[in-house]
Design a protein around this motif. Structure first.
Motif, PDB file in Angstrom:
ATOM      1  N   ASN A 262      -0.514  12.484  -1.331  1.00 24.51           N
ATOM      2  CA  ASN A 262      -0.590  12.114   0.087  1.00 24.51           C
ATOM      3  C   ASN A 262       0.214  10.865   0.439  1.00 24.51           C
ATOM      4  N   TRP A 263       0.517  10.037  -0.531  1.00 29.44           N
ATOM      5  CA  TRP A 263       1.131   8.750  -0.183  1.00 29.44           C
ATOM      6  C   TRP A 263       2.361   8.367  -1.011  1.00 29.44           C
ATOM      7  N   LEU A 264       2.566   8.987  -2.174  1.00 32.93           N
ATOM      8  CA  LEU A 264       3.675   8.599  -3.059  1.00 32.93           C
ATOM      9  C   LEU A 264       4.915   9.438  -2.771  1.00 32.93           C
ATOM     10  N   ARG A 265       6.071   8.749  -2.622  1.00 39.28           N
ATOM     11  CA  ARG A 265       7.330   9.443  -2.351  1.00 39.28           C
ATOM     12  C   ARG A 265       8.450   8.805  -3.191  1.00 39.28           C
ATOM     13  N   PRO A 266       9.514   9.590  -3.511  1.00 40.64           N
ATOM     14  CA  PRO A 266      10.668   9.023  -4.224  1.00 40.64           C
ATOM     15  C   PRO A 266      11.533   8.206  -3.253  1.00 40.64           C
ATOM     16  N   VAL A 267      12.336   7.289  -3.832  1.00 37.93           N
ATOM     17  CA  VAL A 267      13.263   6.496  -3.026  1.00 37.93           C
ATOM     18  C   VAL A 267      14.634   7.149  -3.101  1.00 37.93           C
ATOM     19  N   LYS A 268      15.140   7.515  -1.940  1.00 33.48           N
ATOM     20  CA  LYS A 268      16.416   8.218  -1.907  1.00 33.48           C
ATOM     21  C   LYS A 268      17.545   7.306  -2.414  1.00 33.48           C
ATOM     22  N   GLY A 269      18.302   7.791  -3.419  1.00 29.08           N
ATOM     23  CA  GLY A 269      19.429   7.048  -3.977  1.00 29.08           C
ATOM     24  C   GLY A 269      19.057   6.138  -5.126  1.00 29.08           C
TER      25      GLY A 269
ATOM     26  N   LEU B  37      14.825   5.159  -9.973  1.00 34.28           N
ATOM     27  CA  LEU B  37      13.965   4.276 -10.753  1.00 34.28           C
ATOM     28  C   LEU B  37      12.890   3.610  -9.886  1.00 34.28           C
ATOM     29  N   LYS B  38      12.861   3.969  -8.581  1.00 39.36           N
ATOM     30  CA  LYS B  38      11.909   3.372  -7.673  1.00 39.36           C
ATOM     31  C   LYS B  38      10.969   4.445  -7.083  1.00 39.36           C
ATOM     32  N   ALA B  39       9.768   4.005  -6.703  1.00 43.19           N
ATOM     33  CA  ALA B  39       8.794   4.857  -6.003  1.00 43.19           C
ATOM     34  C   ALA B  39       8.375   4.144  -4.719  1.00 43.19           C
ATOM     35  N   TYR B  40       7.954   4.929  -3.704  1.00 42.88           N
ATOM     36  CA  TYR B  40       7.662   4.354  -2.396  1.00 42.88           C
ATOM     37  C   TYR B  40       6.251   4.784  -1.947  1.00 42.88           C
ATOM     38  N   CYS B  41       5.458   3.806  -1.481  1.00 43.47           N
ATOM     39  CA  CYS B  41       4.115   4.079  -0.949  1.00 43.47           C
ATOM     40  C   CYS B  41       4.207   4.172   0.566  1.00 43.47           C
ATOM     41  N   CYS B  42       3.898   5.362   1.099  1.00 43.74           N
ATOM     42  CA  CYS B  42       3.985   5.586   2.545  1.00 43.74           C
ATOM     43  C   CYS B  42       2.938   4.787   3.304  1.00 43.74           C
ATOM     44  N   TYR B  43       1.750   4.584   2.700  1.00 42.37           N
ATOM     45  CA  TYR B  43       0.665   3.885   3.381  1.00 42.37           C
ATOM     46  C   TYR B  43       0.950   2.380   3.491  1.00 42.37           C
ATOM     47  N   CYS B  44       1.432   1.803   2.367  1.00 46.99           N
ATOM     48  CA  CYS B  44       1.671   0.354   2.341  1.00 46.99           C
ATOM     49  C   CYS B  44       3.104  -0.018   2.708  1.00 46.99           C
ATOM     50  N   ARG B  45       3.982   0.996   2.775  1.00 43.23           N
ATOM     51  CA  ARG B  45       5.412   0.773   3.032  1.00 43.23           C
ATOM     52  C   ARG B  45       5.968  -0.241   2.004  1.00 43.23           C
TER      53      ARG B  45
ATOM     54  N   LYS C  58      -6.013   0.407  -0.951  1.00 37.46           N
ATOM     55  CA  LYS C  58      -7.269   1.043  -0.541  1.00 37.46           C
ATOM     56  C   LYS C  58      -7.555   0.803   0.935  1.00 37.46           C
ATOM     57  N   SER C  59      -7.284  -0.406   1.382  1.00 40.88           N
ATOM     58  CA  SER C  59      -7.490  -0.721   2.792  1.00 40.88           C
ATOM     59  C   SER C  59      -6.565   0.096   3.692  1.00 40.88           C
ATOM     60  N   ALA C  60      -5.298   0.205   3.259  1.00 43.25           N
ATOM     61  CA  ALA C  60      -4.331   0.994   4.043  1.00 43.25           C
ATOM     62  C   ALA C  60      -4.709   2.470   4.060  1.00 43.25           C
ATOM     63  N   THR C  61      -5.202   2.982   2.943  1.00 44.88           N
ATOM     64  CA  THR C  61      -5.605   4.391   2.853  1.00 44.88           C
ATOM     65  C   THR C  61      -6.743   4.702   3.824  1.00 44.88           C
ATOM     66  N   LYS C  62      -7.755   3.841   3.842  1.00 47.79           N
ATOM     67  CA  LYS C  62      -8.901   4.030   4.726  1.00 47.79           C
ATOM     68  C   LYS C  62      -8.481   4.003   6.185  1.00 47.79           C
ATOM     69  N   SER C  63      -7.588   3.097   6.520  1.00 40.35           N
ATOM     70  CA  SER C  63      -7.132   2.978   7.902  1.00 40.35           C
ATOM     71  C   SER C  63      -6.314   4.186   8.342  1.00 40.35           C
ATOM     72  N   ILE C  64      -5.390   4.610   7.470  1.00 39.01           N
ATOM     73  CA  ILE C  64      -4.491   5.722   7.818  1.00 39.01           C
ATOM     74  C   ILE C  64      -5.255   7.027   7.943  1.00 39.01           C
ATOM     75  N   THR C  65      -6.139   7.363   7.013  1.00 40.60           N
ATOM     76  CA  THR C  65      -6.876   8.632   7.052  1.00 40.60           C
ATOM     77  C   THR C  65      -7.800   8.691   8.247  1.00 40.60           C
ATOM     78  N   GLY C  66      -8.402   7.549   8.640  1.00 42.61           N
ATOM     79  CA  GLY C  66      -9.258   7.515   9.818  1.00 42.61           C
ATOM     80  C   GLY C  66      -8.496   7.792  11.087  1.00 42.61           C
ATOM     81  N   ILE C  67      -7.312   7.235  11.212  1.00 38.43           N
ATOM     82  CA  ILE C  67      -6.468   7.466  12.388  1.00 38.43           C
ATOM     83  C   ILE C  67      -6.076   8.927  12.483  1.00 38.43           C
ATOM     84  N   LYS C  68      -5.779   9.563  11.385  1.00 40.81           N
ATOM     85  CA  LYS C  68      -5.375  10.970  11.399  1.00 40.81           C
ATOM     86  C   LYS C  68      -6.516  11.867  11.875  1.00 40.81           C
ATOM     87  N   THR C  69      -7.726  11.564  11.408  1.00 42.88           N
ATOM     88  CA  THR C  69      -8.883  12.367  11.800  1.00 42.88           C
ATOM     89  C   THR C  69      -9.136  12.279  13.294  1.00 42.88           C
TER      90      THR C  69
END
Length: 591
Positions: free
Chosen positions: A42-49, A52-60, A80-91
């Motif tokens: 739900n939150w982990l994405r690769p870094v384009k280009g 060797l890096k990973a990107y957290c969508c919730y924490c940016r 954890k704080s960002a996860t709780k905030s983001i999932t609540g907004i989506k609901t």
């Protein structure tokens, strides 16, 4: 590690005195498998280009794409704080932007139930213009109340085209698979002798509006050691209540007489004088005691004809018993009492030989009553006239010469399984030709053969114990023996016969409902709306009440804009159209 991993030089400190060594560390690239893992997807994405890096969508936030680093970030307080905030907004966004279908269904269900409440309790449709706003104001936090849009026009059409129409459809489907009869009620003008009603009504009216009089009368009830019951109101339309009124007056006769003797002079009114004169008249007292004996017989017949169960099998015998008892009360015993003329004076008993009830006999034995011959002559004459008119009215309403009613008594379970049974059903076949014309000769022969088999058949003990006719024949219809139903044809035929109506009481009940629905306040209801209200109220009755009534899926699905479309169908064409789609073999008899 995989081939994509690369080496890097890391300087490692060594103990003092030893030479420093360079250790190789392999860098880890982002792995696509992480995107399908439950904790990362739900939150982990690769870094384009930069593999060797990973990107957290919730924490940016970017981090080294090492598994240990990714897990450490996942367990951090910030993430954890960002996860709780983001999932609540989506609901919240989902629930507010995309309205669920369940809410729409719940609103439709609520609107149908409210309209069912209107139909059951005969409430004006005009109240809906305010009721909806009241509900919204009373329940501001209710999404269902907020979604109600129900005025008098919509509620009228819901009763017409949702509840009423669906109930009519259900009724038609039932009639397609059930034997039934059509009753056409006709108006009747019947003059009935009303005796002692004036006294009962005057006494009731005297007490009804005065608490002081009621309290004073209670003192006389206590003094006479009589139950402190209130005087009942005689009704002009509910004949079943007349018996109870007479019983109550007889029960309270002594305290009533003492009360009006005591207070008649204090309240010098015409009504009190009239009531006291009648209460002290021995003829009136005798006649009330006579009514207490005779009225239960008419009450019994009334209840018989008002029964919702089929009583056509026992109707003739019960009518004959009551008629015979009445006619033998004032006429000589006859071998065929049903054929004698009730007004034949040559067969009258002498006055003293008439039977008018035990209480009358007890009162007549008193010397002051027994010695008053003119009074007794008047009393006997009135009672005889009452019985003569009663017997004539019974014969006018019930045909004792009808061979059909006589033959139907043999279809009772007690006679079917006894030596009194008919040897063949051929006599009944000729009496119910509207039903037999639906059968060919071969099928009628099977019916008769199965009837004759009943005399020697070994029936289940549970079936033999059934006393009510309809239940008995339904049990035979469903009975199986060695995988077959030996009495299917005869049971089916007799159940068709039992669909014949024994009275028009159902029509009368409909007329009573109409009087309750179409009042002075609601005098503009048209025939189509009246018909729909009757259907809707009947549906509420089948559901026990509007509280337990649950709208069907068909009702909810019919809640569309089409309910506002005028059908342009009259009641006459509607009835004829419904009859045309019903199977003619299910229609028992037209009356």
């Amino acid at each position: 590690m995989v081939d994509s991993e690369e080496e890097m030089d890391i300087e490692v400190r060594t103990p003092r005195g030893e030479q420093t060594k360079n250790l190789s560390h392999r860098k880890q690239k982002f792995r696509d498998e992480w995107l399908s893992m439950k904790e990362f997807k739900n939150w982990l994405r690769p870094v384009k280009g930069n593999p060797l890096k990973a990107y957290c969508c919730y924490c940016r936030f970017e981090m080294v794409s090492e598994l240990s680093t990714v897990k450490k970030h996942m367990n951090s307080i910030k993430h954890k704080s960002a996860t709780k905030s983001i999932t609540g907004i989506k609901t919240n966004m989902f629930s507010s932007i995309i309205p669920t279908r369940n809410n729409d269904q719940a609103i439709k269900r609520a609107e149908i139930k409210i309209c069912g409440f209107l139909a059951e309790h005969n409430i004006s449709f005009n109240t809906m213009d305010h009721l909806t706003d009241v509900l919204k104001e009373a329940f501001p936090d209710s999404k269902i109340a907020e979604g109600l849009h129900l005025g008098r026009t919509k509620s009228t059409n819901i009763v017409k085209h949702v509840i009423g129409q669906n109930h009519k459809d259900e009724l038609i489907n039932d009639l397609k698979n059930t034997n039934f009869s059509i009753i056409i009620d006709e108006s009747t003008d019947v003059g009935t002798v009303k005796t002692c009603e004036d006294l009962s009504r005057d006494i009731y009216n005297f007490f009804k509006s005065s608490c002081k009089r009621i309290m004073q009368f209670e003192q006389f009830q206590v003094f006479c050691n009589v139950e402190p019951h209130r005087i009942l109101r005689p009704s002009q339309t509910r004949w079943l209540s007349l018996e109870m009124v007479v019983r109550r007056i007889n029960e309270q006769w002594e305290p009533l007489t003492k009360f009006f003797k005591e207070h008649g002079n204090e309240e010098w009114l015409v009504c009190t004088v009239t009531i006291l004169d009648r209460l002290t008249d021995p003829v009136i007292k005798l006649f009330y005691e006579f009514l207490e004996w005779v009225l239960p017989k008419f009450t019994h017949l009334n209840k018989l004809f008002q029964s919702e169960k089929g009583v056509i099998l026992t109707l003739y015998s019960k009518m004959a018993v009551t008629y015979t008892e009445l006619i033998h009360a004032y006429m000589k015993k006859q071998h065929k009492p049903l054929e004698i003329d009730p007004s034949d004076s040559t067969q009258f008993l002498v006055n003293e030989a008439m039977y008018l009830g035990f209480k009358v006999m007890k009162t007549l034995s008193k010397p002051e009553i027994h010695s008053n011959k003119p009074m007794l002559t008047e009393f006997y004459s009135k009672c005889r006239q009452f019985l003569i008119i009663s017997c004539k009215e019974i014969k006018k309403r019930f045909d004792f010469n009808s061979n059909l009613f006589k033959q139907l008594t043999y279809l009772q379970p007690c006679k079917v399984l006894s030596s009194e049974r008919l040897n063949t059903l051929s006599s009944i076949f000729f009496e119910v030709q509207r039903i037999t014309k639906l059968y060919n000769d071969e099928t009628l022969q099977k019916v008769d053969d199965e009837w004759r088999m009943l005399a020697v058949a070994e029936l289940n003990e549970n079936i033999r114990k059934i006393q009510y006719g309809e239940d008995f024949w339904v049990a035979l219809l469903n009975m199986e023996s060695e995988g077959e139903n030996p009495f299917k044809n005869v049971a089916s035929f007799i159940l068709k016969v039992l669909s014949l109506p024994h009275s028009s009481v159902d029509c009368e009940r409909v007329f009573s409902k109409i009087n309750l629905i179409k009042t002075k306040v609601r005098n503009k209801l048209n025939t189509e709306t009246m018909n729909s209200l009757l259907l809707a109220s009947e549906h509420m009755k089948q559901s026990s009440s509007c509280v337990t009534f649950e709208p069907t899926k068909a009702m909810i699905s019919s809640m569309t804009k089409h309910i506002y479309e005028k059908q342009g169908i009259t009641i006459e064409t509607d009835i004829q159209g419904n009859l045309d789609i019903l199977p003619k073999e299910n229609i028992g008899l037209f009356l």
